[in-house]
Design an enzyme around this catalytic site. Structure first.
Site, PDB file in Angstrom:
ATOM      1  N   HIS A 128      -3.174  17.110   9.155  1.00 25.82           N
ATOM      2  CA  HIS A 128      -3.863  18.403   9.024  1.00 25.82           C
ATOM      3  C   HIS A 128      -5.018  18.278   8.036  1.00 25.82           C
ATOM      4  O   HIS A 128      -4.941  17.516   7.064  1.00 25.82           O
ATOM      5  CB  HIS A 128      -2.889  19.481   8.539  1.00 25.82           C
ATOM      6  N   THR A 178      -1.931   4.127  -2.098  1.00 19.90           N
ATOM      7  CA  THR A 178      -3.116   4.968  -1.958  1.00 19.90           C
ATOM      8  C   THR A 178      -4.400   4.237  -2.321  1.00 19.90           C
ATOM      9  O   THR A 178      -5.487   4.785  -2.152  1.00 19.90           O
ATOM     10  CB  THR A 178      -2.997   6.220  -2.850  1.00 19.90           C
ATOM     11  N   ARG A 193       1.354   0.608  -7.885  1.00 16.67           N
ATOM     12  CA  ARG A 193       0.574  -0.164  -8.844  1.00 16.67           C
ATOM     13  C   ARG A 193       1.119  -1.595  -8.886  1.00 16.67           C
ATOM     14  O   ARG A 193       2.325  -1.812  -8.757  1.00 16.67           O
ATOM     15  CB  ARG A 193       0.659   0.462 -10.239  1.00 16.67           C
ATOM     16  N   ARG A 196       3.362  -7.319 -10.629  1.00 17.51           N
ATOM     17  CA  ARG A 196       3.474  -8.770 -10.795  1.00 17.51           C
ATOM     18  C   ARG A 196       2.500  -9.461  -9.860  1.00 17.51           C
ATOM     19  O   ARG A 196       2.386  -9.096  -8.690  1.00 17.51           O
ATOM     20  CB  ARG A 196       4.893  -9.240 -10.519  1.00 17.51           C
TER      21      ARG A 196
END
Length: 274
Positions: A128, A178, A193, A196
């Site tokens: 949407h 993201t 994130r 390692r």
């Protein structure tokens, strides 16, 4: 909407077609055409276990590569919109059905030897639209995705539009990707994130192994994917191969495409003798 429950060679008057020369499959097959000039290309060696495909527009293209090594099988729900593409490489495996969505002209590319766990989504869109109230401009356009080779995506993870995941990386449990992730690293969290770098992973499970057993066993290492992490190699935006421009076949060519592969090979041999 046209709905098919067999994976076999097919073509209709709207230009929709399935290019597949393998054994006809009927179990857990659901292919839906809502538009025209859509193409589904499936390798005859693809180990298809569960396939739900929806072409929701025109000129969409989905390609599924072969399975030549022992894998969990291909279990996908694929949604392909107008002028969009989904490309799935060789020897991909899915422990459960993986959802992939490419609409509004974007592409999703899954590299060779990718391992999907269960309940995973790879989506170039949010389904949407969302708008900025002041400007009335849309703030969540659909974007392409590239998942590199030999990537392991763990259970309940989500990969969002506009990202690249480098070769040999691992995306952790319930992570939401993201932003782009470099090669040979572990990324976890929401948003994901890197925690390692300079890692490599292999497919053999640790479940049946003895305590303190040496890893990897002989023959388990895949040197091609044992590399140092290179943060500079991550592109700002996904780089997807451009679609090859194919001329529209004439009537004879269209008829030939409907023939089984062994018959086509025999025709070519007779037409062009050595």
């Amino acid at each position: 909407m046209l709905q098919l429950h067999k994976l076999e060679r097919y073509k209709d008057d709207q230009g929709n077609r399935i290019v597949y020369d393998g054994e006809i499959r009927e179990d857990k097959i659901d292919i839906r055409f809502k538009g025209s000039n859509n193409t589904l290309i499936v390798s005859p060696k693809a180990d298809v276990k569960d396939l739900l495909i929806t072409f929701s527009g025109d000129n969409g293209q989905i390609e599924i590569g072969p399975t030549t090594k022992k894998r969990a099988g291909l279990r996908f729900e694929l949604r392909c919109g107008h002028e969009s593409r989904i490309l799935i490489g060789e020897n991909v495996g899915c422990a459960g059905r993986t959802f992939i969505s490419a609409v509004e002209g974007v592409s999703v590319s899954i590299g060779d030897d990718v391992m999907f766990a269960k309940n995973i989504e790879v989506r170039g869109d949010d389904t949407h639209p969302i708008f900025d109230v002041r400007t009335e401009k849309r703030v969540n356009p659909s974007q392409s995705i590239v998942v590199g080779e030999h990537v392991w995506i763990a259970k309940h993870a989500v990969v969002m539009g506009g990202v690249t995941i480098g070769n040999g990386s691992v995306i952790g449990f319930r992570s939401i990707v993201t932003s782009s992730i470099p090669n040979n690293c572990v990324a976890v969290g929401a948003p994901a994130r890197v925690v390692r770098r300079d890692i490599a992973w292999e497919r053999p499970e640790v479940v049946p192994r003895r305590p303190n057993e040496e890893y990897p066993r002989k023959g388990e290492k895949s040197p091609k994917y044992w590399n140092l992490t290179d943060d500079a190699a991550v592109p700002e935006k996904p780089v997807v191969r451009p679609r090859a421009v194919r001329p529209r076949p004439g009537a004879k060519r269209r008829l030939a495409l409907m023939l089984p592969a062994p018959v086509r090979r025999l025709v070519r041999k007779l037409s062009y003798p050595s």
